[in-house]
Design a protein around this motif. Structure first.
Motif, PDB file in Angstrom:
ATOM      1  N   ALA A  75       0.834  -1.202   0.000  1.00  0.00           N
ATOM      2  CA  ALA A  75       0.000   0.000   0.000  1.00  0.00           C
ATOM      3  C   ALA A  75       0.866   1.248   0.000  1.00  0.00           C
ATOM      4  N   ASP A  76       0.360   2.291  -0.653  1.00  0.00           N
ATOM      5  CA  ASP A  76       1.059   3.572  -0.670  1.00  0.00           C
ATOM      6  C   ASP A  76       0.836   4.361   0.612  1.00  0.00           C
ATOM      7  N   THR A  77      -0.291   4.098   1.297  1.00  0.00           N
ATOM      8  CA  THR A  77      -0.624   4.794   2.550  1.00  0.00           C
ATOM      9  C   THR A  77      -0.889   3.760   3.635  1.00  0.00           C
ATOM     10  N   PRO A  78      -0.684   4.112   4.902  1.00  0.00           N
ATOM     11  CA  PRO A  78      -0.933   3.159   5.993  1.00  0.00           C
ATOM     12  C   PRO A  78      -2.405   2.785   6.092  1.00  0.00           C
ATOM     13  N   ALA A  79      -2.648   1.598   6.644  1.00  0.00           N
ATOM     14  CA  ALA A  79      -4.026   1.170   6.878  1.00  0.00           C
ATOM     15  C   ALA A  79      -4.651   2.058   7.943  1.00  0.00           C
ATOM     16  N   SER A  80      -5.945   2.334   7.795  1.00  0.00           N
ATOM     17  CA  SER A  80      -6.628   3.250   8.712  1.00  0.00           C
ATOM     18  C   SER A  80      -7.036   2.594  10.018  1.00  0.00           C
ATOM     19  N   GLY A  81      -7.013   1.270  10.102  1.00  0.00           N
ATOM     20  CA  GLY A  81      -7.452   0.583  11.315  1.00  0.00           C
ATOM     21  C   GLY A  81      -6.533  -0.562  11.659  1.00  0.00           C
ATOM     22  N   PHE A  82      -6.636  -1.034  12.905  1.00  0.00           N
ATOM     23  CA  PHE A  82      -5.840  -2.175  13.360  1.00  0.00           C
ATOM     24  C   PHE A  82      -6.623  -3.440  13.075  1.00  0.00           C
ATOM     25  N   THR A  83      -6.127  -4.257  12.129  1.00  0.00           N
ATOM     26  CA  THR A  83      -6.877  -5.437  11.722  1.00  0.00           C
ATOM     27  C   THR A  83      -6.094  -6.717  11.917  1.00  0.00           C
ATOM     28  N   SER A  84      -4.852  -6.639  12.329  1.00  0.00           N
ATOM     29  CA  SER A  84      -4.057  -7.850  12.495  1.00  0.00           C
ATOM     30  C   SER A  84      -4.223  -8.399  13.899  1.00  0.00           C
ATOM     31  N   PRO A  85      -4.283  -9.722  14.058  1.00  0.00           N
ATOM     32  CA  PRO A  85      -4.401 -10.304  15.391  1.00  0.00           C
ATOM     33  C   PRO A  85      -3.096 -10.320  16.158  1.00  0.00           C
ATOM     34  N   ASP A  86      -2.014  -9.823  15.603  1.00  0.00           N
ATOM     35  CA  ASP A  86      -0.739  -9.812  16.295  1.00  0.00           C
ATOM     36  C   ASP A  86      -0.773  -8.839  17.461  1.00  0.00           C
ATOM     37  N   PRO A  87       0.038  -9.076  18.506  1.00  0.00           N
ATOM     38  CA  PRO A  87       0.087  -8.143  19.631  1.00  0.00           C
ATOM     39  C   PRO A  87       0.497  -6.748  19.185  1.00  0.00           C
ATOM     40  N   ALA A  88       0.023  -5.752  19.927  1.00  0.00           N
ATOM     41  CA  ALA A  88       0.310  -4.376  19.554  1.00  0.00           C
ATOM     42  C   ALA A  88       1.800  -4.079  19.576  1.00  0.00           C
TER      43      ALA A  88
END
Length: 202
Positions: A75-88
């Motif tokens: 992606a050219d821009t960061p994702a707008s939300g946290f969607t990964s199940p990985d720890p913060a």
């Protein structure tokens, strides 16, 4: 624990003052509260918090669905939300990618999401969570995490309750000590002028 130290004031002796007896009662009540009220408050708080969090977990599990996303490109821009199940704490190890997935209603969706760096090449697939409309959302809270939060809240409540009981005991004892000093000062003011004189009872 210093609260139990006042129990000796129960003993009968001619030097025991009313404030000594009051302090003994305060010590006894403090011991009872620390032994019964503190764990009870912590247990009730933990049980109620856990019940509330488990309802939240169940609601999230009903409203959020897992889906398999396939990477199209970075992606050219960061994702707008946290969607990964990985720890913060692993956020620096993620990459924003444009991916395609299937919504719960069967329609194909495309959007910018995050995934681990090792799964960020075109064609890689990874799991995401979506709401009923197919939009990426954070994964539901695990039940074990809810239990851990509830236990932490219960321990915190028990600790605060114990601190309140001890603070109240110390406050009462401090007032009793000040009252004793005032009585002693009044007695000294009354007897002081005759101290050491013949026939003054010294």
């Amino acid at each position: 624990m210093r609260a139990a130290a006042g129990v000796w004031r129960w003993r009968h002796n001619p030097l025991r003052r009313t404030t000594d007896l009051v302090e003994a009662w305060v010590a006894l009540i403090s011991v009872v509260l620390l032994a019964l009220a503190v764990p009870t408050a912590g247990w009730i708080s933990a049980v109620r918090t856990d019940a509330s969090l488990q309802r939240t977990v169940q609601a999230q599990q009903r409203l959020r669905q897992p889906a398999t996303a396939r990477v199209i490109r970075l992606a050219d821009t960061p994702a707008s939300g946290f969607t990964s199940p990985d720890p913060a704490g692993e956020q620096p190890l993620r990459r924003s990618v444009v991916a395609r997935w299937t919504a719960p209603d069967g329609t194909a969706r495309t959007g910018t999401v995050t995934t681990r760096r090792e799964l960020a090449d075109p064609g890689d697939s990874f799991r995401i969570w979506t709401d009923r409309s197919g939009r990426p959302v954070a994964p539901p809270m695990p039940p074990e995490t809810a239990h851990a939060h509830a236990i932490a809240i219960g321990l915190l409540t028990a600790g605060l309750t114990g601190a309140f009981v001890e603070a109240a005991r110390r406050g009462v004892v401090r007032r009793l000590v000040h009252r004793r000093y005032r009585r002693l000062d009044r007695a000294w003011d009354k007897a002081g002028p005759d101290w050491g004189r013949t026939g003054a009872g010294s």
